[in-house]
Design a protein around this motif. Sequence first.
Motif, PDB file in Angstrom:
ATOM      1  N   TYR A   1       0.834   5.878  -4.506  1.00 17.97           N
ATOM      2  CA  TYR A   1       0.322   4.796  -3.649  1.00 17.97           C
ATOM      3  C   TYR A   1      -1.168   5.017  -3.357  1.00 17.97           C
ATOM      4  N   HIS A   2      -1.488   6.259  -2.943  1.00 18.94           N
ATOM      5  CA  HIS A   2      -2.879   6.541  -2.577  1.00 18.94           C
ATOM      6  C   HIS A   2      -3.803   6.465  -3.791  1.00 18.94           C
ATOM      7  N   GLU A   3      -3.313   6.949  -4.945  1.00 26.48           N
ATOM      8  CA  GLU A   3      -4.173   6.942  -6.127  1.00 26.48           C
ATOM      9  C   GLU A   3      -4.412   5.524  -6.663  1.00 26.48           C
ATOM     10  N   ILE A   4      -3.389   4.670  -6.577  1.00 22.35           N
ATOM     11  CA  ILE A   4      -3.588   3.273  -7.014  1.00 22.35           C
ATOM     12  C   ILE A   4      -4.666   2.609  -6.150  1.00 22.35           C
ATOM     13  N   MET A   5      -4.585   2.842  -4.837  1.00 24.16           N
ATOM     14  CA  MET A   5      -5.598   2.262  -3.945  1.00 24.16           C
ATOM     15  C   MET A   5      -6.992   2.783  -4.288  1.00 24.16           C
ATOM     16  N   ARG A   6      -7.086   4.098  -4.572  1.00 26.94           N
ATOM     17  CA  ARG A   6      -8.373   4.687  -4.926  1.00 26.94           C
ATOM     18  C   ARG A   6      -8.899   4.094  -6.238  1.00 26.94           C
TER      19      ARG A   6
ATOM     20  N   GLY B   1      10.270  12.663  13.201  1.00 31.11           N
ATOM     21  CA  GLY B   1      11.556  12.046  12.893  1.00 31.11           C
ATOM     22  C   GLY B   1      11.433  10.759  12.100  1.00 31.11           C
ATOM     23  N   VAL B   2      12.590  10.095  11.946  1.00 34.38           N
ATOM     24  CA  VAL B   2      12.633   8.906  11.104  1.00 34.38           C
ATOM     25  C   VAL B   2      11.781   7.765  11.664  1.00 34.38           C
ATOM     26  N   GLU B   3      11.644   7.706  12.996  1.00 31.25           N
ATOM     27  CA  GLU B   3      10.801   6.655  13.561  1.00 31.25           C
ATOM     28  C   GLU B   3       9.358   6.813  13.078  1.00 31.25           C
ATOM     29  N   GLU B   4       8.862   8.054  13.117  1.00 29.88           N
ATOM     30  CA  GLU B   4       7.485   8.281  12.662  1.00 29.88           C
ATOM     31  C   GLU B   4       7.391   7.996  11.163  1.00 29.88           C
ATOM     32  N   LYS B   5       8.415   8.408  10.419  1.00 27.01           N
ATOM     33  CA  LYS B   5       8.442   8.143   8.979  1.00 27.01           C
ATOM     34  C   LYS B   5       8.318   6.632   8.693  1.00 27.01           C
ATOM     35  N   ALA B   6       9.133   5.858   9.395  1.00 29.57           N
ATOM     36  CA  ALA B   6       9.118   4.410   9.199  1.00 29.57           C
ATOM     37  C   ALA B   6       7.750   3.838   9.553  1.00 29.57           C
ATOM     38  N   LYS B   7       7.177   4.336  10.637  1.00 31.84           N
ATOM     39  CA  LYS B   7       5.860   3.848  11.070  1.00 31.84           C
ATOM     40  C   LYS B   7       4.794   4.162  10.017  1.00 31.84           C
ATOM     41  N   ASN B   8       4.777   5.412   9.545  1.00 30.45           N
ATOM     42  CA  ASN B   8       3.792   5.803   8.531  1.00 30.45           C
ATOM     43  C   ASN B   8       3.967   5.016   7.236  1.00 30.45           C
TER      44      ASN B   8
ATOM     45  N   ALA C   1       5.192   2.019   6.919  1.00 27.80           N
ATOM     46  CA  ALA C   1       4.739   0.642   7.120  1.00 27.80           C
ATOM     47  C   ALA C   1       3.216   0.570   7.049  1.00 27.80           C
ATOM     48  N   ILE C   2       2.541   1.553   7.626  1.00 30.28           N
ATOM     49  CA  ILE C   2       1.070   1.589   7.581  1.00 30.28           C
ATOM     50  C   ILE C   2       0.596   1.721   6.137  1.00 30.28           C
ATOM     51  N   LEU C   3       1.239   2.618   5.384  1.00 34.37           N
ATOM     52  CA  LEU C   3       0.855   2.835   3.986  1.00 34.37           C
ATOM     53  C   LEU C   3       1.083   1.573   3.154  1.00 34.37           C
ATOM     54  N   LEU C   4       2.260   0.957   3.312  1.00 35.45           N
ATOM     55  CA  LEU C   4       2.589  -0.224   2.511  1.00 35.45           C
ATOM     56  C   LEU C   4       1.631  -1.372   2.817  1.00 35.45           C
ATOM     57  N   ARG C   5       1.324  -1.528   4.104  1.00 28.83           N
ATOM     58  CA  ARG C   5       0.406  -2.615   4.491  1.00 28.83           C
ATOM     59  C   ARG C   5      -0.966  -2.413   3.871  1.00 28.83           C
ATOM     60  N   GLU C   6      -1.444  -1.168   3.883  1.00 31.77           N
ATOM     61  CA  GLU C   6      -2.758  -0.872   3.304  1.00 31.77           C
ATOM     62  C   GLU C   6      -2.715  -1.100   1.784  1.00 31.77           C
ATOM     63  N   PHE C   7      -1.602  -0.674   1.179  1.00 36.52           N
ATOM     64  CA  PHE C   7      -1.436  -0.793  -0.280  1.00 36.52           C
ATOM     65  C   PHE C   7      -1.463  -2.264  -0.717  1.00 36.52           C
TER      66      PHE C   7
ATOM     67  N   ALA D   1      -1.901 -11.867   7.162  1.00 37.71           N
ATOM     68  CA  ALA D   1      -0.993 -12.051   8.299  1.00 37.71           C
ATOM     69  C   ALA D   1       0.461 -11.872   7.867  1.00 37.71           C
ATOM     70  N   VAL D   2       0.822 -12.434   6.720  1.00 39.06           N
ATOM     71  CA  VAL D   2       2.186 -12.281   6.197  1.00 39.06           C
ATOM     72  C   VAL D   2       2.461 -10.814   5.883  1.00 39.06           C
ATOM     73  N   ASN D   3       1.485 -10.148   5.264  1.00 37.43           N
ATOM     74  CA  ASN D   3       1.627  -8.727   4.941  1.00 37.43           C
ATOM     75  C   ASN D   3       1.894  -7.908   6.208  1.00 37.43           C
ATOM     76  N   ALA D   4       1.118  -8.165   7.256  1.00 35.53           N
ATOM     77  CA  ALA D   4       1.295  -7.416   8.511  1.00 35.53           C
ATOM     78  C   ALA D   4       2.690  -7.662   9.087  1.00 35.53           C
ATOM     79  N   GLU D   5       3.110  -8.930   9.054  1.00 36.21           N
ATOM     80  CA  GLU D   5       4.408  -9.267   9.643  1.00 36.21           C
ATOM     81  C   GLU D   5       5.546  -8.627   8.844  1.00 36.21           C
ATOM     82  N   GLU D   6       5.436  -8.710   7.505  1.00 36.91           N
ATOM     83  CA  GLU D   6       6.507  -8.166   6.671  1.00 36.91           C
ATOM     84  C   GLU D   6       6.616  -6.645   6.832  1.00 36.91           C
ATOM     85  N   CYS D   7       5.471  -5.972   6.932  1.00 37.21           N
ATOM     86  CA  CYS D   7       5.514  -4.509   7.095  1.00 37.21           C
ATOM     87  C   CYS D   7       6.094  -4.145   8.451  1.00 37.21           C
ATOM     88  N   SER D   8       5.802  -4.957   9.455  1.00 33.15           N
ATOM     89  CA  SER D   8       6.362  -4.706  10.784  1.00 33.15           C
ATOM     90  C   SER D   8       7.888  -4.890  10.772  1.00 33.15           C
TER      91      SER D   8
END
Lengths: 245, 245, 245
Positions: free
Chosen positions: C50-55, C93-100, C102-108, C213-220
């Motif tokens: 994910y990170h390398e594709i963005m780079r 825990g899993v909550e932090e995992k899910a949050k991270n 979502a942040i990664l996917l939204r950026e991607f 906006a759609v991307n943000a909503e879907e990741c949330s």
Amino acid sequence: SSLESSSQVEPGTDRKSTGYETLMVTSEDGITKITLNRPAKKNAINIEMYHEIMRALKAASKDDSSITVLTGNGDYYSSGNDLTNFTDIPPGGVEEKAKNSAILLREFVGCFIDFPKPLIAMVNGPAVGISVTILGLFDAVYASDRATEMLVFGKKLTAGEACAQGLVTEVFPDSTFQKEVWTRLKAFAKLPPNAMRISKEVIRNREKEKLHAVNAEECSVLQERWLSDECMNAVMNFLSRKSNL
Amino acid sequence: SSLESSSQVEPGTDRKSTGYETLMVTSEDGITKITLNRPAKKNAINIEMYHEIMRALKAASKDDSSITVLTGNGDYYSSGNDLTNFTDIPPGGVEEKAKNSAILLREFVGCFIDFPKPLIAMVNGPAVGISVTILGLFDAVYASDRATEMLVFGKKLTAGEACAQGLVTEVFPDSTFQKEVWTRLKAFAKLPPNAMRISKEVIRNREKEKLHAVNAEECSVLQERWLSDECMNAVMNFLSRKSNL
Amino acid sequence: SSLESSSQVEPGTDRKSTGYETLMVTSEDGITKITLNRPAKKNAINIEMYHEIMRALKAASKDDSSITVLTGNGDYYSSGNDLTNFTDIPPGGVEEKAKNSAILLREFVGCFIDFPKPLIAMVNGPAVGISVTILGLFDAVYASDRATEMLVFGKKLTAGEACAQGLVTEVFPDSTFQKEVWTRLKAFAKLPPNAMRISKEVIRNREKEKLHAVNAEECSVLQERWLSDECMNAVMNFLSRKSNL
């Protein structure tokens, strides 16, 4: 309330809802099936059927099914608005009739816009007018190739042509239509129900406001059009042609 | 005014409008037909033709026809913008030329956005550039399979491919193109004219503001692009290639 | 910065970028090619990829190429999100995992929304999940008929079916896929680069705000769904099935 009673289970009939005059409503395997049931009238939608479809949709949105299916009993899917609806003129005259019809149609289409679960049309035969117009609000539309006429806005399409235009999802040979579609529906009903409901919510919410605005505007224009000479003449011609047969 | 005079009827020619140099305009059976008439130039659109098309559309919007048809005389539908338009540089230089062209193009496309009656393109042969770009603003696009090249943005499509993409409504064999399409157009012209006009109004009004905004933005971008090295070189190459033939 | 160094040219390898673990990135003839390079894992996208594709996308947006191509090495285009991403649970825990996640996917997804040059997918084989979801953000999608499965939202499509739905631009026989597509890409790379960039900008700008906006909503929504019983059970079943093989 009447909503809850409509989804109650009668002893003996198990999952078959009663209390409908113009529909059959059953629920099993996670699928609620609403069948238009005026086959002798080609499932034309009279005032009572409009109200019963809305009642059945509201009950289905709250029952424990995952998906909801709308189909027709007999050879037709639906011949659309029952034109005899136009002949029952209230004391307020045709203006009041047009106003009431616009209110009813707006509420009817609104129920399809707001329906929260996957909604699938099984177009078992020819379909006309309002029954075609609302197909775009379904999540999938499966048509038998018996649906040789899908008529809307003066333009006739076969199921295959409607499929090429994106109005129909997939067309099946009539001989295997029921079997193939139900195999698929049963598979859908096993998908995670919350994921399906939330997917639909995310997609529909983006356009819900616009859909309701378009619905309101179209019903307002229709209310005027129903009072136009063009419309009055067309209805009169149709009904007099029928009474002469 | 010139608008009214353009739709006046000459004695003897009955319903044929005169006063056009680059078009033929006729009106009968509820159908106004605007024919691009520079067949020796493959119906390339020069400055005069841009103005005459706008004038003919404004006249058609007010005459007693139900629908309006645009087509080309000869083997081509239209080869698009006449590149000799670029060679007539005003005293203000290329900047003024680009500005004037952007104003003209914006007004031209605006006429198609605002046209109130059903507007149908009969694409009788190859079509290029602006003549393809505006097809999306028509209510129906019927193409002969002679339209083997529909060129826009550097991408060549056949009529069949353009149909698969939704830019063309239906493709006909060239041998029966005129007969089949006119049969259909005559049937359309018998549909209730107010219902057609109001249906188009309800649909188009939803997007008219956005279409005009996009039109303004695209013409503004084009004004800059016309002054770019990329564009200047392309036009120069085309014109010098032509003068060498 | 790391962005610039990623597009530097190594002596001897000429235009091949290094510094990627999960990708191959080359640039020649005006075309930057980003190849997913975990063929033994069917090009599943792990966190590093994910990170390398963005780079790589950010580097390609600034290099001197005209167009950018994304493809896969080996038999697969990409099997989508690497589900082992779900097994590396952080201290939160899993909550932090899910949050991270979502942040990664939204950026991607955001990188694809914002990419300024023509971006073309060469779908060389089966494609699943996120690798299919983002195809709508490409300017053209060319698929080999080896792409017999394009799986998204529980629905399997062949490349041909995806083409009929508009998700794929064109399908090629696998035997000539590379040759035919590269012929076309080289022709694209000779088109005026500024005209292509500005055309994309004019089109994308109209919808960029809505796409973000759609991307943000879907990741949330996804962040919540990842913590649902439905999702936990599905991932657990998949991973335990795999470990039993």
